[in-house]
Every structure is written in structure tokens, then in C-alpha cells.
Write an enzyme that holds these catalytic residues in place. Structure first.
Site, PDB file in Angstrom:
ATOM      1  CD  GLU A   1      -2.892  -1.167   0.283  1.00  0.00           C
ATOM      2  OE1 GLU A   1      -3.176  -0.099  -0.288  1.00  0.00           O
ATOM      3  OE2 GLU A   1      -3.426  -2.251  -0.005  1.00  0.00           O
TER       4      GLU A   1
ATOM      5  CB  CYS B   1      -1.944   7.259   1.722  1.00  0.00           C
ATOM      6  SG  CYS B   1      -3.189   6.270   2.558  1.00  0.00           S
TER       7      CYS B   1
ATOM      8  CD  GLU C   1       2.698  10.307  -1.005  1.00  0.00           C
ATOM      9  OE1 GLU C   1       3.772   9.712  -1.001  1.00  0.00           O
ATOM     10  OE2 GLU C   1       1.645   9.826  -0.527  1.00  0.00           O
TER      11      GLU C   1
HETATM   12  P1  NDP Z   1       8.416   4.833   4.385  1.00  0.00           P
HETATM   13  O1  NDP Z   1       8.322   4.069   3.119  1.00  0.00           O
HETATM   14  O2  NDP Z   1       9.609   5.688   4.578  1.00  0.00           O
HETATM   15  O3  NDP Z   1       8.372   3.865   5.636  1.00  0.00           O
HETATM   16  C1  NDP Z   1       7.328   2.957   5.878  1.00  0.00           C
HETATM   17  C2  NDP Z   1       7.829   1.860   6.787  1.00  0.00           C
HETATM   18  O4  NDP Z   1       8.808   1.105   6.082  1.00  0.00           O
HETATM   19  C3  NDP Z   1       8.517   2.375   8.038  1.00  0.00           C
HETATM   20  O5  NDP Z   1       8.269   1.487   9.094  1.00  0.00           O
HETATM   21  C4  NDP Z   1       9.959   2.354   7.639  1.00  0.00           C
HETATM   22  O6  NDP Z   1      10.826   2.326   8.733  1.00  0.00           O
HETATM   23  C5  NDP Z   1      10.014   1.068   6.830  1.00  0.00           C
HETATM   24  N1  NDP Z   1      11.128   0.966   5.894  1.00  0.00           N
HETATM   25  C6  NDP Z   1      11.907   1.948   5.379  1.00  0.00           C
HETATM   26  N2  NDP Z   1      12.847   1.423   4.552  1.00  0.00           N
HETATM   27  C7  NDP Z   1      12.660   0.081   4.536  1.00  0.00           C
HETATM   28  C8  NDP Z   1      13.285  -1.016   3.865  1.00  0.00           C
HETATM   29  N3  NDP Z   1      14.322  -0.840   3.034  1.00  0.00           N
HETATM   30  N4  NDP Z   1      12.815  -2.270   4.077  1.00  0.00           N
HETATM   31  C9  NDP Z   1      11.755  -2.468   4.893  1.00  0.00           C
HETATM   32  N5  NDP Z   1      11.121  -1.475   5.568  1.00  0.00           N
HETATM   33  C10 NDP Z   1      11.556  -0.215   5.389  1.00  0.00           C
HETATM   34  O7  NDP Z   1       7.074   5.656   4.496  1.00  0.00           O
HETATM   35  P2  NDP Z   1       6.686   6.722   5.600  1.00  0.00           P
HETATM   36  O8  NDP Z   1       6.780   6.106   6.949  1.00  0.00           O
HETATM   37  O9  NDP Z   1       7.454   7.967   5.310  1.00  0.00           O
HETATM   38  O10 NDP Z   1       5.123   6.931   5.298  1.00  0.00           O
HETATM   39  C11 NDP Z   1       4.666   7.808   4.344  1.00  0.00           C
HETATM   40  C12 NDP Z   1       4.330   7.098   3.051  1.00  0.00           C
HETATM   41  O11 NDP Z   1       3.387   6.063   3.306  1.00  0.00           O
HETATM   42  C13 NDP Z   1       3.653   8.022   2.055  1.00  0.00           C
HETATM   43  O12 NDP Z   1       4.194   7.802   0.779  1.00  0.00           O
HETATM   44  C14 NDP Z   1       2.201   7.583   2.097  1.00  0.00           C
HETATM   45  O13 NDP Z   1       1.483   7.842   0.931  1.00  0.00           O
HETATM   46  C15 NDP Z   1       2.343   6.125   2.347  1.00  0.00           C
HETATM   47  N6  NDP Z   1       1.094   5.592   2.893  1.00  0.00           N
HETATM   48  C16 NDP Z   1       0.321   4.788   2.101  1.00  0.00           C
HETATM   49  C17 NDP Z   1      -0.906   4.314   2.567  1.00  0.00           C
HETATM   50  C18 NDP Z   1      -1.756   3.409   1.732  1.00  0.00           C
HETATM   51  O14 NDP Z   1      -2.647   2.766   2.300  1.00  0.00           O
HETATM   52  N7  NDP Z   1      -1.564   3.312   0.441  1.00  0.00           N
HETATM   53  C19 NDP Z   1      -1.401   4.697   3.900  1.00  0.00           C
HETATM   54  C20 NDP Z   1      -0.502   5.541   4.629  1.00  0.00           C
HETATM   55  C21 NDP Z   1       0.703   5.973   4.141  1.00  0.00           C
HETATM   56  P3  NDP Z   1      11.421   3.722   9.309  1.00  0.00           P
HETATM   57  O15 NDP Z   1      10.295   4.542   9.760  1.00  0.00           O
HETATM   58  O16 NDP Z   1      12.298   3.307  10.386  1.00  0.00           O
HETATM   59  O17 NDP Z   1      12.172   4.327   8.162  1.00  0.00           O
END
Ligand code: NDP
Length: 501
Positions: free
Chosen positions: A269, A303, A405
Site C-alpha cells: 500500500e 495517503c 506526493e
Molecule cells: P516509508 O516508506 O519511509 O516507511 C514505511 C515503513 O517502512 C517504516 O516502518 C519504515 O521504517 C520502513 N522501511 C523503510 N525502509 C525500509 C526497507 N528498506 N525495508 C523495509 N522497511 C523499510 O514511508 P513513511 O513512513 O514515510 O510513510 C509515508 C508514506 O506512506 C507516504 O508515501 C504515504 O502515501 C504512504 N502511505 C500509504 C498508505 C496506503 O494505504 N496506500 C497509507 C498511509 C501511508 P522507518 O520509519 O524506520 O524508516
């Protein structure tokens, strides 16, 4: 070592474990609160004050391995419990979330910067509902059969996959964390999960709840830490065959690159850049009111936020005036104040990212109608990360501001003349998560809904959610669907049994 919860929140009266001044988190593995094996910690910052207020384990691959082993050990028992028993455990969790709603909402608001009113009305009730929904869904699920007449018949079992890896973002911390964990557990999987390191507090409190109700050990394991370390270790672990991820599109790509060659089941997602299309025959007041909410709820960090607003030219000026007047009325303030409707953005890094997007919009020739600046509050929030709700016009549909975004309180207004033109602009981005259409013409609504490239279409509303419906996006907004029985299907493997008569 069993960790006694002694963390600290500024309003002890709301917190049922006594007076505390800092929130030090620990991992929850095999039913125990554990320090990270390398004893390294990250700092947790309150975005409304800019101050550090606790420590988060900076776990590593070895902690993930420990959690995966605990989850594997718990799988045989949990996966074979009758659905009614799994359901009963999950309903207990839901009841405890309900009971501790004020404390969880406060923790969410402090950790994320969102208004306490929003966390109380939306985030925590939804986390409770996620558990309730899937706890009861499994009581109404049924297997398929395919009758072959005199030749035989088939029945299809849906069996849990194993240890599920769940990774969630910071914008709706407990809400999205439980949106994954609840169906995974309900379907009979055990889980290794990582909340965003930016907002880990309520996931930790959820562990406290599990511990207090003696939830079966090892069924849900939570490992805190960085995405590139803990998240990546979960994705790459050979004993985790299924990954459910919500987050940014670039992270989703990186996860796919590792998980796809390992043939893992994958639900992604991802980001959105959602169009909100206003036709001249809409219910004007409702469209203005809801469009403001769709643009700026949670500081635009949802999102599904409608950040590109397309307005039919005949009502453009009238809509602009009413919309901007309403936006100017949004109170940016201390998230803990009851009157606050716009709180802090989640972190310093994100604050700077959003401000850099505002600078890009100005460079691109956008006309600033309101906002565009950081807001410095007085008192305890003077160093917090606040940005005024920002509205631009006069930006081309193809410019960066309208294509990328921003995930913050920044929206654009653009006029359109025809349905075709609105569609072309709405469908012009790499994303396809959600879109909204405002019209009183049913034919226009159906035509637009059918032709918009998005997984979720709202007509004359926004974020009106029914947990039974499929949730997810197309194009770079993701792969697969969450919600309802879609999620239970994702978290199970179908196995067909054919019997010859
Ligand atoms: P990120 O992609 O930066 O992080 C999401 C999660 O993934 C965090 O727990 C992060 O850890 C982890 N992560 C980061 N790098 C890796 C990796 N290489 N391997 C595995 N896990 C990893 O997103 P954000 O937290 O910044 O959230 C915002 C984004 O989420 C926006 O783009 C938004 O649109 C999207 N989103 C989508 C939704 C949907 O339903 N489609 C709903 C809500 C948000 P850490 O925080 O430690 O970096």
C-alpha cells in the site's frame, strides 16, 4: 527481562500506570519485553515541541531472527486454534484498546504531532475496530466448494501462511499497524511487525495490553528500529514468507526487489496524489467543507488526502474564495489543545521536506493563496514543526507540485472546462490510490468513477470507510488490496482438495 511499564506522559491523570517523564520502549518478543540485543537506542522526539522524550530500541537482524523464531514456535498452536478462540483473544485486545482509549490517544498525539481530538475520535477507535472487525469476520467466513456432478467435488481450504512480516508508516500509527496485524492474526498467522521508528509509542502500548491480558506468547512480536535495518531484515528473512507493507513508493520498490525473487506473498500500500474533482452542479457548501478536510486532515499526511483540486471553471472563483476563507480559519496549534485542528508535521526531516516542496511550487510559478510558511507557536510548542495550511493556484497539471506526493498541508487549485479535461488531469500522475468526484448528476458520477485510474473512488464524500470494502491502489500506489475478506485471502493460502466420486 520483564520490562515494567513506567513511561512518562505529560498528563499523568490520563495515564493509568502512574506518573512518568520519558517513554523508553522495548521490543516485545515471545511474550517478553526485551532490550535490543546490541543495546543500541534511537531518540524519540515530540514533533510539537521538538524535544526528545524517550528512547527507541535500534534493533538489528539478530533481534528479527529472535522474533521470527518466537513466531515460528507459536505458529502450530495459534494456527490450529478454533476460529472462535482466536476471535475471543482478539476481542479482548479490542476491549482493552477501548478501555485505554484516552491514554493511547494521548500517546499517539505526542508521538505524531496530530491533534489529540483527532487521535481520540479517529485513530484509536479505528485500531479497536480493526481488531473487532477481523475477530468477528472469521466467524462468518466459509470455504468454497466446486461440484463436478457425478465425477466428484472440490473443496478449498484457506490455511494461514506462517510468520507474517508487517511494516507500517508513521502517519496513522496504531490505525495502520492494526489494519495489518488484525487480519494476519485472525487468519491464523503469527506476526513479526515493525512500526515506523518515527512513531513507535502506541505499538509499544499495544504490547503492554497483550502482556496484561496474557495474550499467547510469540503470536505477535514487535521489533523496533530503522527501516533499512529492522524492516529490511524482516523482508529478507527466509522464514517470513509473506510481507504486508504500507509506506512510500520508493520503499515499496526496494522491498519488492528483495521479496519477489524469494517468491514471498506481497501486499504493498504505497503513496498517493489524489484528485478531488468539483463539478458546477455539486452541493457547494458540502464540497467546500469536505474538500478542506480532505486536504488538511492530519496535516495532509494521509495517503488518501485530496491534494489536487480540480474545479469546473464556472464556479472556480466562488469555490476558491470559500475554500481559502475556510482554510484560513483552521487553527494551527498545540496538538493537546481541544480547539486545535492542525497540529505539527511528524518530524524535522518531514517539516523540511514539505517546506522544500513549497519552495518548488513558488519556483514553478504558483500563486500562493494562503499559508506557505512555517508557524512558530508560543510556549511549550515554540520549537515544534508547524506549517500553515497552504493553497496554490496557477500551476500546470504536469508540474512537480501536481505530480509528486508532498504528504503535507499543501494543495493546488486548478480550473477545468470539460469532463474529459478533468479526467485527463486527474489520471496524469504515476499514482492511482483514490479520487473524489462532486456532482449531483448520477451519470457523470458513474462515468467518472469508471474512468478514473484509482483503486478507491468517493462520490460526494471523502474517507467514508466501510471496513468490508477492498482498499488499495493501482499504478505506483501499490499492489494488492487490504480490507474485508480481501485481507483474509491475502493472509491465507488456498489449497484445493479434489475428491473423485
Ligand atoms: P516509508 O516508506 O519511509 O516507511 C514505511 C515503513 O517502512 C517504516 O516502518 C519504515 O521504517 C520502513 N522501511 C523503510 N525502509 C525500509 C526497507 N528498506 N525495508 C523495509 N522497511 C523499510 O514511508 P513513511 O513512513 O514515510 O510513510 C509515508 C508514506 O506512506 C507516504 O508515501 C504515504 O502515501 C504512504 N502511505 C500509504 C498508505 C496506503 O494505504 N496506500 C497509507 C498511509 C501511508 P522507518 O520509519 O524506520 O524508516
Amino acid at each position: 527481562m520483564k520490562f515494567k511499564t513506567d513511561f512518562i506522559l505529560p498528563r499523568p491523570s490520563l495515564y493509568s500506570y502512574g506518573q512518568i517523564t520519558a517513554m523508553d520502549l522495548q521490543n516485545y518478543i515471545g511474550g517478553k519485553f526485551l532490550e535490543p540485543l546490541h543495546k543500541q537506542y534511537l531518540t524519540n522526539t515530540n514533533p510539537a515541541t521538538g524535544e526528545a522524550y524517550g528512547r527507541i530500541p535500534r534493533s538489528g537482524e539478530n533481534d528479527v531472527t529472535l522474533a521470527t523464531k518466537a513466531a515460528r514456535d507459536a505458529f502450530p498452536h495459534w494456527s490450529t486454534l478454533p476460529a472462535a478462540e482466536r476471535s475471543a483473544w482478539m476481542l479482548k485486545v479490542a476491549d482493552e484498546i477501548e478501555r485505554r482509549l484516552p491514554e493511547l490517544a494521548l500517546a499517539e498525539s505526542i508521538d505524531n504531532g496530530k491533534p489529540l481530538s483527532l487521535a481520540t475520535a479517529v485513530d484509536i477507535p479505528r485500531a479497536r475496530d480493526n481488531f473487532k472487525f477481523y475477530a468477528t469476520a472469521i466467524l462468518h467466513d466459509a470455504y468454497e466448494t466446486h461440484d463436478m456432478g457425478t465425477h466428484g467435488f472440490n473443496y478449498t481450504l484457506r490455511q494461514p501462511v506462517g510468520v507474517a512480516g508487517c511494516i507500517s508508516p508513521w502517519n496513522l500509527p496504531l490505525y495502520l499497524f492494526t489494519w495489518k496485524i488484525a487480519p494476519a492474526l485472525a487468519a491464523g498467522n503469527t506476526v513479526v511487525a515493525k512500526p515506523s521508528e518515527v512513531t513507535p509509542a502506541t505499538a509499544f502500548l499495544l504490547c503492554k495490553i497483550l502482556d496484561d491480558i496474557d495474550f499467547p506468547s510469540g503470536v505477535l512480536n514487535i521489533v523496533h528500529g530503522l527501516g533499512a535495518e529492522v524492516g529490511a531484515a524482516i523482508v529478507a528473512h527466509q522464514d517470513i514468507p509473506i510481507i504486508s507493507f504500507t509506506g512510500g513508493t520508493q520503499t515499496g520498490k526496494a522491498i519488492s526487489a528483495v521479496a519477489a525473487p524469494m517468491f514471498k506473498k506481497l501486499s504493498l500500500e504505497l503513496g498517493g496524489k489524489n484528485a478531488n474533482i468539483i463539478f458546477e452542479d455539486c452541493d457547494f457548501d458540502e464540497a467546500v467543507k469536505t474538500s478542506v478536510r480532505a486536504a488538511f486532515a492530519n496535516q495532509g499526511q494521509i495517503c488518501l488526502c485530496g491534494s489536487r483540486i480540480y474545479i469546473q471553471r464556472s464556479i472556480y472563483e466562488k469555490f476558491k474564495e470559500a475554500f481559502v476563507a475556510r482554510v484560513k480559519g483552521l487553527t494551527v496549534g498545540d496538538p493537546l489543545e481541544e480547539s486545535t485542528r492542525t497540529g505539527a508535521v511528524v518530524s524535522k526531516a518531514h517539516f523540511e521536506k514539505v517546506l522544500s516542496h513549497i519552495a518548488v511550487a513558488i519556483d514553478e510559478g504558483g500563486t500562493l493563496l494562503t499559508g506557505g510558511n512555517p508557524v512558530q507557536l508560543e510556549g511549550r510548542c515554540k520549537n515544534g514543526y508547524f506549517i500553515a495550511p497552504t493553497v496554490f493556484e496557477n500551476l500546470d497539471a504536469t508540474c512537480r507540485t501536481n505530480q509528486e506526493e508532498i504528504f503535507g498541508p499543501v494543495v493546488t487549485l486548478t480550473p477545468f472546462d470539460t469532463e474529459e479535461e478533468a479526467l485527463a488531469m486527474a489520471n496524469s500522475t504515476a499514482y492511482g490510490l483514490a479520487a473524489t468526484v462532486w456532482t449531483s448528476n448520477l451519470q457523470v458520477a458513474h462515468r467518472m468513477a469508471a474512468r478514473l485510474h484509482a483503486g478507491i473512488i468517493w462520490v460526494n464524500c471523502w474517507l467514508l470507510r466501510d471496513l468490508r470494502t477492498p482498499f488499495g491502489g493501482v499504478k505506483q500506489s501499490g499492489v494488492g488490496r487490504e480490507g474485508g475478506f480481501e485481507a483474509l485471502r491475502f493472509f491465507t493460502e488456498p489449497k484445493n482438495i479434489c475428491i473423485k466420486l
